[in-house]
Design an enzyme around this catalytic site. Structure first.
Site, PDB file in Angstrom:
ATOM      1  N   CYS A 120      14.383   3.007   8.698  1.00 32.79           N
ATOM      2  CA  CYS A 120      14.922   4.154   7.957  1.00 32.79           C
ATOM      3  C   CYS A 120      15.721   5.114   8.842  1.00 32.79           C
ATOM      4  O   CYS A 120      16.433   5.973   8.342  1.00 32.79           O
ATOM      5  CB  CYS A 120      13.806   4.909   7.246  1.00 32.79           C
ATOM      6  SG  CYS A 120      12.965   3.881   6.039  1.00 32.79           S
ATOM      7  N   HIS A 262      16.050  11.846   5.530  1.00 32.13           N
ATOM      8  CA  HIS A 262      15.729  10.545   4.940  1.00 32.13           C
ATOM      9  C   HIS A 262      14.895  10.755   3.674  1.00 32.13           C
ATOM     10  O   HIS A 262      13.883  11.464   3.691  1.00 32.13           O
ATOM     11  CB  HIS A 262      14.972   9.699   5.964  1.00 32.13           C
ATOM     12  CG  HIS A 262      14.389   8.468   5.372  1.00 32.13           C
ATOM     13  ND1 HIS A 262      15.157   7.551   4.690  1.00 32.13           N
ATOM     14  CD2 HIS A 262      13.125   8.001   5.328  1.00 32.13           C
ATOM     15  CE1 HIS A 262      14.383   6.580   4.257  1.00 32.13           C
ATOM     16  NE2 HIS A 262      13.140   6.828   4.627  1.00 32.13           N
ATOM     17  N   ASN A 292      13.675   5.375  -2.099  1.00 35.86           N
ATOM     18  CA  ASN A 292      13.860   5.283  -0.647  1.00 35.86           C
ATOM     19  C   ASN A 292      14.712   4.048  -0.350  1.00 35.86           C
ATOM     20  O   ASN A 292      14.230   2.921  -0.462  1.00 35.86           O
ATOM     21  CB  ASN A 292      12.476   5.187   0.007  1.00 35.86           C
ATOM     22  CG  ASN A 292      12.544   5.022   1.516  1.00 35.86           C
ATOM     23  OD1 ASN A 292      13.602   4.771   2.083  1.00 35.86           O
ATOM     24  ND2 ASN A 292      11.400   5.159   2.166  1.00 35.86           N
TER      25      ASN A 292
HETATM   26  O1  UT7 Z   1      10.762   5.259   4.723  1.00 33.43           O
HETATM   27  C1  UT7 Z   1      10.011   5.150   5.902  1.00 33.43           C
HETATM   28  C2  UT7 Z   1       8.979   6.159   5.952  1.00 33.43           C
HETATM   29  N1  UT7 Z   1       8.101   6.052   4.801  1.00 33.43           N
HETATM   30  C3  UT7 Z   1       7.541   7.149   4.357  1.00 33.43           C
HETATM   31  O2  UT7 Z   1       7.840   8.208   4.845  1.00 33.43           O
HETATM   32  C4  UT7 Z   1       6.471   7.043   3.314  1.00 33.43           C
HETATM   33  C5  UT7 Z   1       5.359   8.003   3.676  1.00 33.43           C
HETATM   34  N2  UT7 Z   1       4.170   7.926   2.798  1.00 33.43           N
HETATM   35  C6  UT7 Z   1       4.205   8.376   1.530  1.00 33.43           C
HETATM   36  O3  UT7 Z   1       5.214   8.783   1.014  1.00 33.43           O
HETATM   37  C7  UT7 Z   1       2.895   8.405   0.776  1.00 33.43           C
HETATM   38  O4  UT7 Z   1       1.831   8.228   1.685  1.00 33.43           O
HETATM   39  C8  UT7 Z   1       2.837   7.336  -0.332  1.00 33.43           C
HETATM   40  C9  UT7 Z   1       3.776   7.684  -1.459  1.00 33.43           C
HETATM   41  C10 UT7 Z   1       3.165   5.978   0.242  1.00 33.43           C
HETATM   42  C11 UT7 Z   1       1.435   7.271  -0.917  1.00 33.43           C
HETATM   43  O5  UT7 Z   1       1.086   8.553  -1.429  1.00 33.43           O
HETATM   44  P1  UT7 Z   1      -0.296   9.222  -1.019  1.00 33.43           P
HETATM   45  O6  UT7 Z   1      -0.373  10.475  -1.758  1.00 33.43           O
HETATM   46  O7  UT7 Z   1      -0.342   9.284   0.481  1.00 33.43           O
HETATM   47  O8  UT7 Z   1      -1.339   8.213  -1.592  1.00 33.43           O
HETATM   48  P2  UT7 Z   1      -2.465   7.385  -0.830  1.00 33.43           P
HETATM   49  O9  UT7 Z   1      -1.877   6.225  -0.109  1.00 33.43           O
HETATM   50  O10 UT7 Z   1      -3.329   8.319  -0.056  1.00 33.43           O
HETATM   51  O11 UT7 Z   1      -3.273   6.869  -2.058  1.00 33.43           O
HETATM   52  C12 UT7 Z   1      -3.952   7.763  -2.964  1.00 33.43           C
HETATM   53  C13 UT7 Z   1      -4.429   6.979  -4.157  1.00 33.43           C
HETATM   54  C14 UT7 Z   1      -5.118   5.677  -3.766  1.00 33.43           C
HETATM   55  O12 UT7 Z   1      -6.168   5.440  -4.679  1.00 33.43           O
HETATM   56  P3  UT7 Z   1      -7.689   5.770  -4.285  1.00 33.43           P
HETATM   57  O13 UT7 Z   1      -7.979   4.943  -3.075  1.00 33.43           O
HETATM   58  O14 UT7 Z   1      -7.705   7.249  -4.006  1.00 33.43           O
HETATM   59  O15 UT7 Z   1      -8.446   5.373  -5.501  1.00 33.43           O
HETATM   60  C15 UT7 Z   1      -4.049   4.634  -3.968  1.00 33.43           C
HETATM   61  O16 UT7 Z   1      -4.563   3.362  -4.217  1.00 33.43           O
HETATM   62  O17 UT7 Z   1      -3.290   6.596  -4.959  1.00 33.43           O
HETATM   63  C16 UT7 Z   1      -3.341   5.186  -5.185  1.00 33.43           C
HETATM   64  N3  UT7 Z   1      -1.979   4.716  -5.338  1.00 33.43           N
HETATM   65  C17 UT7 Z   1      -1.373   4.635  -6.537  1.00 33.43           C
HETATM   66  N4  UT7 Z   1      -1.780   4.928  -7.758  1.00 33.43           N
HETATM   67  C18 UT7 Z   1      -0.923   4.739  -8.781  1.00 33.43           C
HETATM   68  C19 UT7 Z   1      -1.115   4.280  -4.377  1.00 33.43           C
HETATM   69  N5  UT7 Z   1       0.054   3.920  -4.932  1.00 33.43           N
HETATM   70  C20 UT7 Z   1      -0.087   4.118  -6.271  1.00 33.43           C
HETATM   71  C21 UT7 Z   1       0.768   3.926  -7.361  1.00 33.43           C
HETATM   72  N6  UT7 Z   1       0.316   4.257  -8.596  1.00 33.43           N
HETATM   73  N7  UT7 Z   1       2.045   3.474  -7.220  1.00 33.43           N
END
Ligand code: UT7
Length: 344
Positions: A120, A262, A292
């Site tokens: 990225c 980004h 993204n």
């Molecule tokens: O481009 C290169 C750099 N990339 C980035 O900068 C991405 C950085 N990371 C992020 O943007 C975020 O961490 C994400 C969008 C990837 C994830 O969001 P989050 O708020 O950090 O969620 P999480 O990974 O902590 O997950 C929270 C919950 C989990 O469920 P439990 O374990 O709490 O029951 C996930 O399984 O959200 C769940 N989850 C979803 N639920 C519905 C993860 N993805 C989804 C989804 N729909 N698409």
């Protein structure tokens, strides 16, 4: 006054197929509400079967060249492009690089053309590479493209990555000029931390896995990301890199008109804004419409902001990226009077 690389053309390209959050929710255990609240994304685009990164790169490259022609503030034409740098981590094939084929299809002759792989951050790295070659006198006019098709490497059942990533390409034309001109790239801040290489990765397909002689473990052929630590690293490194660059260029955050970061997650953009003490109007956001798009993210955000009139000539702009590697990088410029060319 000193020799500098000056932005004189801007273009972008998206594939034809849009995928809404509702369409994803029909295939995976997710919802429009989760995706919008946790990421800010509403829509992303994906390539059609058989379509590849170079197809998008050629389309964006053509448009950036057309934009440079319309800007017409010098007598050069695309025949004078003497360098192509393509940022991508989804090349058409593992070998050779994708850039020579893109230069060939654009009719640019036998110019040097190579890929830069910084995920990225790729576009900022490519911009710094091309600008340095221009200021060193190695090139006079460069086409710098960021293009990726992450839809081709995502795990079809991974709801998190499929919600975030989309395909696209963006490009700028750089010409040799003076540092006092609008559009001149005034400075860069670049960095990496290979200690975080496993946070954003495709485990299989490279020499590490192939040299084992064993087929890849199930799922290792797909892109994998540890969202939470990546989120934290993205905020820290885009904020710190932007601040280091501001200090170097002699601007304060209040002097800035726009930060084009980004486009990974709107919560990351707001957190970077908070770290730098920026107001919301200073932060460019277009991820709601494209997701993204990896190396295409920054030039597509620039195209959208310029086309919408949010980015106008004279604006003081910082570009900042963060991605796999880990890598990060920022660039500063005063926005020039150019007309971006995007979708027809
Ligand atoms: O481009 C290169 C750099 N990339 C980035 O900068 C991405 C950085 N990371 C992020 O943007 C975020 O961490 C994400 C969008 C990837 C994830 O969001 P989050 O708020 O950090 O969620 P999480 O990974 O902590 O997950 C929270 C919950 C989990 O469920 P439990 O374990 O709490 O029951 C996930 O399984 O959200 C769940 N989850 C979803 N639920 C519905 C993860 N993805 C989804 C989804 N729909 N698409």
């Amino acid at each position: 006054m000193s020799r500098a690389a000056v932005v004189c053309g801007l273009g972008g390209a998206l594939p034809a197929t849009a995928v809404t959050n509702e369409e994803l929710a029909a295939q995976l255990d997710t919802s429009d509400q989760w995706i919008r609240t946790r990421t800010g994304i509403g829509l992303r685009y994906v390539v059609a079967p058989g379509e590849s990164t170079s197809d998008l790169a050629v389309a964006a490259g053509e448009r950036a060249l057309e934009s440079a022609r319309r800007t017409g503030n010098d007598n050069d034409t695309e025949a004078d492009v003497d360098l192509v740098v393509l940022a991508t981590s989804t090349p058409d094939r593992p070998c050779p690089g994708t850039a020579p084929g893109v230069a060939h299809r654009l009719g640019l002759g036998t110019v040097p053309a190579f890929d830069v792989a910084a995920v990225c951050t790729g576009f900022v790295y490519a911009l710094a590479t091309a600008a340095s070659m221009i200021t060193a006198g190695v090139a006079r006019r460069a086409l710098v493209i960021g293009a990726d098709t992450f839809s081709t490497i995502l795990d079809p059942v991974d709801r998190t990555t499929r919600a975030i990533f989309g395909d696209g390409a963006g490009a700028v034309v750089l010409r040799a000029g003076e540092s006092s001109e609008p559009g001149a790239l005034l400075g860069f801040d670049l960095g990496s931390d290979g200690g975080g290489a496993d946070l954003i990765t495709v485990r299989a397909g490279g020499s590490r896995q192939r040299s084992t002689g064993e087929p890849p473990a199930e799922g290792d052929q797909y892109f994998a990301m540890e969202g939470r630590p990546v989120f934290t690293e993205a905020v820290i490194n885009m904020s710190e890199s932007s601040q280091r660059l501001l200090d170097r260029v002699g601007w304060t955050p209040a002097d800035l008109d726009k930060v084009v970061a980004h486009q990974a997650n709107v919560r990351i953009l707001h957190a970077v804004g908070e770290q730098l003490g920026l107001e919301e109007k200073q932060i460019v956001v277009n991820l709601d419409r494209v997701g993204n798009t990896v190396a295409a993210s920054i030039p597509l955000a620039l195209s959208d902001a310029a086309a919408a009139g949010d980015l106008v000539p004279g604006h003081r702009v910082v570009l900042t990226g963060f991605g796999g590697g880990l890598t990060w990088g920022s660039a500063a410029l005063v926005w020039p009077d150019i007309e971006p060319v995007t979708q027809p």
